[in-house]
Scaffold this motif. Structure first.
Motif, PDB file in Angstrom:
ATOM      1  N   GLY A 123      28.712  37.908  53.400  1.00 59.23           N
ATOM      2  CA  GLY A 123      28.187  38.915  52.476  1.00 59.23           C
ATOM      3  C   GLY A 123      28.557  40.339  52.843  1.00 59.23           C
ATOM      4  O   GLY A 123      29.254  40.583  53.830  1.00 59.23           O
ATOM      5  N   PRO A 124      28.094  41.286  52.045  1.00 58.55           N
ATOM      6  CA  PRO A 124      28.481  42.684  52.228  1.00 58.55           C
ATOM      7  C   PRO A 124      28.040  43.284  53.560  1.00 58.55           C
ATOM      8  O   PRO A 124      28.620  44.256  54.013  1.00 58.55           O
ATOM      9  CB  PRO A 124      27.776  43.404  51.066  1.00 58.55           C
ATOM     10  CG  PRO A 124      27.390  42.351  50.111  1.00 58.55           C
ATOM     11  CD  PRO A 124      27.223  41.100  50.888  1.00 58.55           C
ATOM     12  N   GLU A 125      27.042  42.683  54.161  1.00 56.25           N
ATOM     13  CA  GLU A 125      26.506  43.262  55.392  1.00 56.25           C
ATOM     14  C   GLU A 125      27.408  43.046  56.604  1.00 56.25           C
ATOM     15  O   GLU A 125      27.425  43.830  57.538  1.00 56.25           O
ATOM     16  CB  GLU A 125      25.126  42.672  55.694  1.00 56.25           C
ATOM     17  CG  GLU A 125      24.002  43.343  54.939  1.00 56.25           C
ATOM     18  CD  GLU A 125      23.963  44.845  55.163  1.00 56.25           C
ATOM     19  OE1 GLU A 125      24.095  45.282  56.317  1.00 56.25           O
ATOM     20  OE2 GLU A 125      23.822  45.580  54.178  1.00 56.25           O
ATOM     21  N   ALA A 126      28.147  41.936  56.561  1.00 52.81           N
ATOM     22  CA  ALA A 126      28.910  41.555  57.750  1.00 52.81           C
ATOM     23  C   ALA A 126      30.027  42.545  58.034  1.00 52.81           C
ATOM     24  O   ALA A 126      30.726  42.989  57.129  1.00 52.81           O
ATOM     25  CB  ALA A 126      29.494  40.172  57.537  1.00 52.81           C
ATOM     26  N   GLU A 127      30.152  42.882  59.290  1.00 51.14           N
ATOM     27  CA  GLU A 127      31.250  43.752  59.702  1.00 51.14           C
ATOM     28  C   GLU A 127      32.415  42.872  60.116  1.00 51.14           C
ATOM     29  O   GLU A 127      32.283  42.016  60.984  1.00 51.14           O
ATOM     30  CB  GLU A 127      30.814  44.627  60.886  1.00 51.14           C
ATOM     31  CG  GLU A 127      30.083  45.882  60.503  1.00 51.14           C
ATOM     32  CD  GLU A 127      30.924  46.810  59.648  1.00 51.14           C
ATOM     33  OE1 GLU A 127      32.081  47.049  60.018  1.00 51.14           O
ATOM     34  OE2 GLU A 127      30.435  47.276  58.614  1.00 51.14           O
ATOM     35  N   ASP A 128      33.529  43.079  59.506  1.00 52.23           N
ATOM     36  CA  ASP A 128      34.688  42.296  59.883  1.00 52.23           C
ATOM     37  C   ASP A 128      35.166  42.704  61.271  1.00 52.23           C
ATOM     38  O   ASP A 128      34.997  43.828  61.693  1.00 52.23           O
ATOM     39  CB  ASP A 128      35.800  42.537  58.854  1.00 52.23           C
ATOM     40  CG  ASP A 128      36.953  41.632  59.104  1.00 52.23           C
ATOM     41  OD1 ASP A 128      37.923  42.103  59.691  1.00 52.23           O
ATOM     42  OD2 ASP A 128      36.870  40.455  58.735  1.00 52.23           O
ATOM     43  N   THR A 129      35.766  41.772  61.961  1.00 58.45           N
ATOM     44  CA  THR A 129      36.208  42.047  63.328  1.00 58.45           C
ATOM     45  C   THR A 129      37.215  43.181  63.392  1.00 58.45           C
ATOM     46  O   THR A 129      37.191  44.009  64.294  1.00 58.45           O
ATOM     47  CB  THR A 129      36.886  40.785  63.904  1.00 58.45           C
ATOM     48  OG1 THR A 129      36.336  39.655  63.269  1.00 58.45           O
ATOM     49  CG2 THR A 129      36.679  40.697  65.390  1.00 58.45           C
ATOM     50  N   LEU A 130      38.094  43.195  62.423  1.00 55.95           N
ATOM     51  CA  LEU A 130      39.131  44.222  62.464  1.00 55.95           C
ATOM     52  C   LEU A 130      38.824  45.408  61.566  1.00 55.95           C
ATOM     53  O   LEU A 130      39.029  46.554  61.931  1.00 55.95           O
ATOM     54  CB  LEU A 130      40.469  43.624  62.024  1.00 55.95           C
ATOM     55  CG  LEU A 130      41.340  43.038  63.125  1.00 55.95           C
ATOM     56  CD1 LEU A 130      42.608  42.471  62.524  1.00 55.95           C
ATOM     57  CD2 LEU A 130      41.688  44.078  64.171  1.00 55.95           C
ATOM     58  N   TYR A 184      42.270  36.916  63.568  1.00 52.97           N
ATOM     59  CA  TYR A 184      40.946  37.225  64.122  1.00 52.97           C
ATOM     60  C   TYR A 184      39.835  37.203  63.066  1.00 52.97           C
ATOM     61  O   TYR A 184      38.736  37.670  63.311  1.00 52.97           O
ATOM     62  CB  TYR A 184      40.972  38.585  64.831  1.00 52.97           C
ATOM     63  CG  TYR A 184      41.904  38.596  66.019  1.00 52.97           C
ATOM     64  CD1 TYR A 184      41.700  37.732  67.093  1.00 52.97           C
ATOM     65  CD2 TYR A 184      43.009  39.441  66.052  1.00 52.97           C
ATOM     66  CE1 TYR A 184      42.566  37.715  68.176  1.00 52.97           C
ATOM     67  CE2 TYR A 184      43.884  39.431  67.134  1.00 52.97           C
ATOM     68  CZ  TYR A 184      43.657  38.569  68.192  1.00 52.97           C
ATOM     69  OH  TYR A 184      44.514  38.541  69.254  1.00 52.97           O
ATOM     70  N   LYS A 185      40.169  36.691  61.903  1.00 49.90           N
ATOM     71  CA  LYS A 185      39.156  36.668  60.843  1.00 49.90           C
ATOM     72  C   LYS A 185      38.160  35.526  61.056  1.00 49.90           C
ATOM     73  O   LYS A 185      38.542  34.424  61.459  1.00 49.90           O
ATOM     74  CB  LYS A 185      39.841  36.439  59.481  1.00 49.90           C
ATOM     75  CG  LYS A 185      40.504  37.673  58.902  1.00 49.90           C
ATOM     76  CD  LYS A 185      39.521  38.423  58.024  1.00 49.90           C
ATOM     77  CE  LYS A 185      40.203  39.455  57.167  1.00 49.90           C
ATOM     78  NZ  LYS A 185      40.701  40.595  57.895  1.00 49.90           N
ATOM     79  N   GLN A 186      36.914  35.804  60.744  1.00 50.70           N
ATOM     80  CA  GLN A 186      35.929  34.734  60.765  1.00 50.70           C
ATOM     81  C   GLN A 186      36.242  33.768  59.628  1.00 50.70           C
ATOM     82  O   GLN A 186      36.598  34.198  58.538  1.00 50.70           O
ATOM     83  CB  GLN A 186      34.527  35.309  60.583  1.00 50.70           C
ATOM     84  CG  GLN A 186      34.099  36.190  61.756  1.00 50.70           C
ATOM     85  CD  GLN A 186      32.695  36.698  61.570  1.00 50.70           C
ATOM     86  OE1 GLN A 186      31.747  35.945  61.498  1.00 50.70           O
ATOM     87  NE2 GLN A 186      32.549  38.014  61.483  1.00 50.70           N
ATOM     88  N   GLY A 187      36.092  32.489  59.918  1.00 52.13           N
ATOM     89  CA  GLY A 187      36.445  31.482  58.906  1.00 52.13           C
ATOM     90  C   GLY A 187      37.862  30.978  59.083  1.00 52.13           C
ATOM     91  O   GLY A 187      38.346  30.173  58.287  1.00 52.13           O
TER      92      GLY A 187
END
Lengths: 517, 316
Positions: free
Chosen positions: A508-515, B56-59
């Motif tokens: 969802g919108p809350e998650a911060e992507d790793t990159l 490095y993406k989740q999923g």
């Protein structure tokens, strides 16, 4: 002609496979790009953080989709050379230019500003970031412009002449190519109809959030923007689609006849709304072409010529000739084949005369070539029926595209109204409909391309070069092998994309992507 | 790197389009003939683009290791294949071109003369050596890039070590290739008749007869070496990528000009000499080349905005 038919079929299959995979990603890039750019514009204008959050979420999905779109796109560019080498030589002087311009003008813009869009939130100003987002969308859109100019040129070759000295077609009017009405219309229709895919995606995913009772405000806001963009997109696509069909009638009458399953034309011809074609129908066999159909009376004549009583030729008419056209009486396909063979023979004579330095013979051959070049490609046919595309595939694809587009227009309007009345969040059945409609948007888009490209067959370049004379001289085994390599690789990558996309949606919108910070 | 793979990819796409537009006969002959080399090269870049974005993406369904393997394949195989493909500009390939075929029963003008369709290029020692030179060069440039862009002593130390190992590898491969190239025969076109004939030490002659290209070449080589050597010995100096990067562009440009200028056949056919491709017999029409020249005026503008944007992005 001794080109192996299975080589042509496998080469076509490979191009179709890679093009259809590529087209799974491009329309979402074009459509979602506009939607997220509108959202960021609202953030810029209002300063409301909710729009930034909304835009960032859709950008994250845009990025996942964009990468694979780029990766699959380059395959097509290489395939013009690897699998259609004769085509590359015969028209490379013209076709290559838009591809190079696409790279220089559009792709660098996309590649540069997409980095700012993803990584620049904390590094550049709000205005600079917004400009970068729009420039990314603009770059993606004008990259479509140049490849569609090239594609439109294949449907209607203009701005060129055949040079017998170099044995190829050469560009002589860049602007005729770039500003051809067919190119402009094709660009508008393709890009704007892609908004449908982006809108269906946003509405569908937002509905999923509502079904899961998550992100209510985010979903309502997203649906509000997407439904409007989708509605506008479909309305404009109807207008450009109508122009496109009119242009097809003028330049590619066989394609129009295939779209309608029309074998015997006439005056005041109706447009088929729905119908079922006979499976074993062949041109000029006297059998009924369809099992049943429901038509809008006289509408095909209007669509084709803007006159409800005008004449529209069918497949049999185009093969047999003799019907009236603006330029006189139409030639039969056999007559065109004869003139095509005259053009090919004249080219052979031109080459011999040039080697013999016989200026009289050279002049004579050139005269004959100029007189008949218009039908050059027909000279490669063995029978008039070679000029007929796969009628049922084109016919059904056209209906699927139109019916689904009408469905989405209705859906977006209904969703927007209900959402506006703040009732959408409680209508689970409609949320399910929206979610399950996402694949239908892709089917609509793919069906449109099937109409355009299968309807163009057997031509690589309309009237000038059929696909059987456009292929590379490679073994069928090689093409079969690469077909399956691409099938496996693209499927593996598609599954990877879907998996990441689904995970990002679930987060969802809350998650911060790793990159992407 | 994940931020900038797009630029590399775009350069590759532009290369393809520009080659198509400028030398359609090369595009049709080489791409359609050396099928497997180009397809393999293509595959290595397709997996590269997706890997940078998905690793490095989740999923990530296949795990980081899969995409690292993809990047390893790209980083290893692509430079060698590019080297092998570029080397055929000097060492030739087995093809024939006959435009009269268009009026015959088999209307395909370019045909490959063996069943390997390009894979035979990697059986030529010199082609592989150029591939290795590019492989080592790419690793050196990557080390210089890390030193310049990552402010980390440990990474810089490791990068300098890699620079030494790969720099030696590059120098051996490059010098071997260069000496062999200057001593080999080549195909040259007669400017008047258009006939192509063999000439001993053709590229050595080009070196002497094209002084401005030689100057570009020498400047390029010096810049590359300066970037390598100073970076290795001056531990506080980090700007080597600028010298080696620009030097690489100059060197490659000069090598390509040696391949095609001075009526040299830039794509020699080793089975049918007269089918060899020269700039005169394989380039686009003057009209298209003029149109492309006008479009290329955009390049400085493109470079300017790329520079401006990345300066802004790297500032904070």
């Amino acid at each position: 002609m001794n080109v192996d038919v299975s080589l042509i079929d496998w080469s076509r299959a490979q191009f179709a496979l890679t093009a259809m995979y590529h087209w799974l990603f491009v329309p979402l890039t074009l459509g979602l790009g506009v939607i997220m750019a509108v959202m960021e514009s609202l953030y810029y204008k209002t300063g409301n953080e909710k729009w930034k959050r909304t835009a960032k979420f859709w950008m994250k999905l845009f990025g996942v989709n964009f990468a694979i779109g780029v990766a699959t796109g380059i395959i097509l560019e290489f395939e013009f050379g690897t699998n259609w080498s004769n085509y590359s030589w015969f028209v490379g002087d013209i076709f290559g230019a838009p591809l190079a311009i696409e790279g220089i003008i559009a792709f660098f813009m996309e590649a540069t500003f997409i980095a700012v869009m993803f990584f620049g939130w904390k590094k550049v100003s709000k205005g600079f970031h917004l400009a970068s987002t729009w420039l990314t969308v603009f770059g993606a859109t004008i990259s479509a412009l140049w490849i569609l100019i090239a594609n439109a040129w294949m449907q209607n070759p203009v701005g060129m002449e055949f040079n017998p000295d170099t044995v190829r077609n050469e560009m002589n009017d860049f602007w005729a190519l770039a500003l051809s009405p067919i190119a402009i219309n094709k660009f508008l229709h393709t890009v704007i109809s892609s908004w449908l895919v982006g809108a269906a995606f946003v509405v569908g995913i937002s509905s999923w959030f509502l079904l899961k009772k998550r992100e209510k405000e985010f979903s309502i806001d997203s649906i509000k923007i997407a439904a409007i963009v989708g509605t506008i997109g479909i309305v404009l696509s109807v207008i450009t689609g109508d122009s496109s069909a009119h242009q097809v009638a003028q330049k590619q009458p066989m394609k129009l006849a295939a779209m309608e399953g029309l074998y015997d034309g006439g005056n005041g011809v109706g447009l088929v709304a729905v119908g079922l074609l006979s499976c074993d129908k062949e041109p000029n066999d006297g059998k009924d072409p369809d099992i049943f159909n429901i038509t809008f009376p006289k509408m095909l004549s209007f669509l084709a010529n803007r006159d409800i009583d005008s004449y529209v030729p069918g497949i049999n008419d185009i093969i047999n000739g003799g019907y009236p056209t603006e330029k006189g009486v139409a030639l039969s396909t056999q007559e065109k084949m004869d003139r095509g063979k005259l053009a090919i023979a004249a080219l052979a004579d031109f080459s011999k005369a040039k080697k013999a330095k016989d200026s009289t013979a050279l002049y004579d051959a050139k005269q004959r070539l100029d007189e008949n070049f218009k039908y050059f490609g027909y000279g490669y046919f063995k029978a008039p029926e070679d000029a007929v595309p796969n009628v049922s595939l084109v016919f059904y694809s056209f209906r699927i595209m139109v019916i689904l587009a009408a469905y989405f227009l209705l859906l977006f309007i209904v969703v927007w109204i209900i959402n506006h009345k703040k009732k959408f969040e409680n209508m689970k059945w409609l949320q399910w409909v929206c979610l399950l409609s996402i694949p239908l948007a892709y089917i609509t888009s793919q069906a449109g391309w099937i109409v355009a490209e299968v309807g163009r067959q057997p031509w690589a370049i309309q009237d000038i070069l059929p696909v059987m004379a456009a292929v590379s001289d490679i073994s069928v085994a090689s093409v079969k092998t690469t077909f399956f390599i691409f099938l496996v690789l693209l499927t593996v990558l598609f599954v990877a994309e879907l998996s990441i996309m689904i995970k990002q949606i679930k987060l969802g919108p809350e998650a911060e992507d790793t990159l992407h910070g | 790197m994940g931020k900038k793979w797009e630029i590399t990819f775009t350069t590759l796409v532009t290369f393809g389009g520009a080659f198509f537009a400028s030398f359609p006969l090369f595009y049709s002959t080489s791409f359609g003939g050396a099928y497997w080399v180009w397809i393999l090269l293509l595959l290595t870049f397709v997996i590269q683009a997706v890997s940078f974005e998905y690793i490095y993406k989740q999923g990530n369904l296949y795990g980081q290791r899969t995409f690292k393997s993809f990047l390893f394949i790209n980083g290893t195989l692509a430079p060698v294949l590019i080297g092998a493909a570029v080397s055929t500009f000097f060492y030739g390939a087995e093809f024939a071109v006959n435009k009269d075929n268009l009026t015959g029963v088999m209307p395909i003008i370019s045909s490959w003369q063996n069943c390997w369709h390009g894979l035979e290029a990697v059986a030529v020692v010199e082609n592989v050596v150029l591939g290795l030179a590019i492989f080592f060069l790419a690793r050196c440039l990557a080390a210089l890039y890390f030193i310049n862009n990552i402010d980390n002593t440990s990474i810089a130390t490791k990068a300098r070590k890699q620079l030494l190992i790969n720099g030696i590898g590059f120098l051996i491969a490059f010098l071997y290739y260069l000496v062999r190239l200057l001593l080999k025969s080549g195909w040259r076109e007669d400017a008047v008749t258009g006939l192509i004939s063999q000439e001993h030490c053709l590229y050595w002659h080009n070196l002497l007869q094209l002084p401005y290209v030689t100057a570009i070449f020498l400047v390029g080589v010096v810049l590359v070496l300066y970037g390598f050597i100073r970076t290795y010995f001056a531990s506080r100096w980090r700007k080597g990528i600028w010298f080696a990067g620009i030097g690489t562009v100059f060197t490659v440009l000069a090598l390509l000009l040696f391949a095609g200028f001075n009526h040299t056949a830039y794509y020699p056919s080793i089975t049918d000499m007269q089918s060899s491709l020269t700039t005169a017999n394989s380039s686009s029409s003057l009209f298209t080349l003029k149109a492309m020249s006008v479009v290329s005026l955009f390049i400085p503008f493109v470079l300017a905005y790329i520079w401006y944007v990345w300066r802004k992005m790297d500032k904070k």
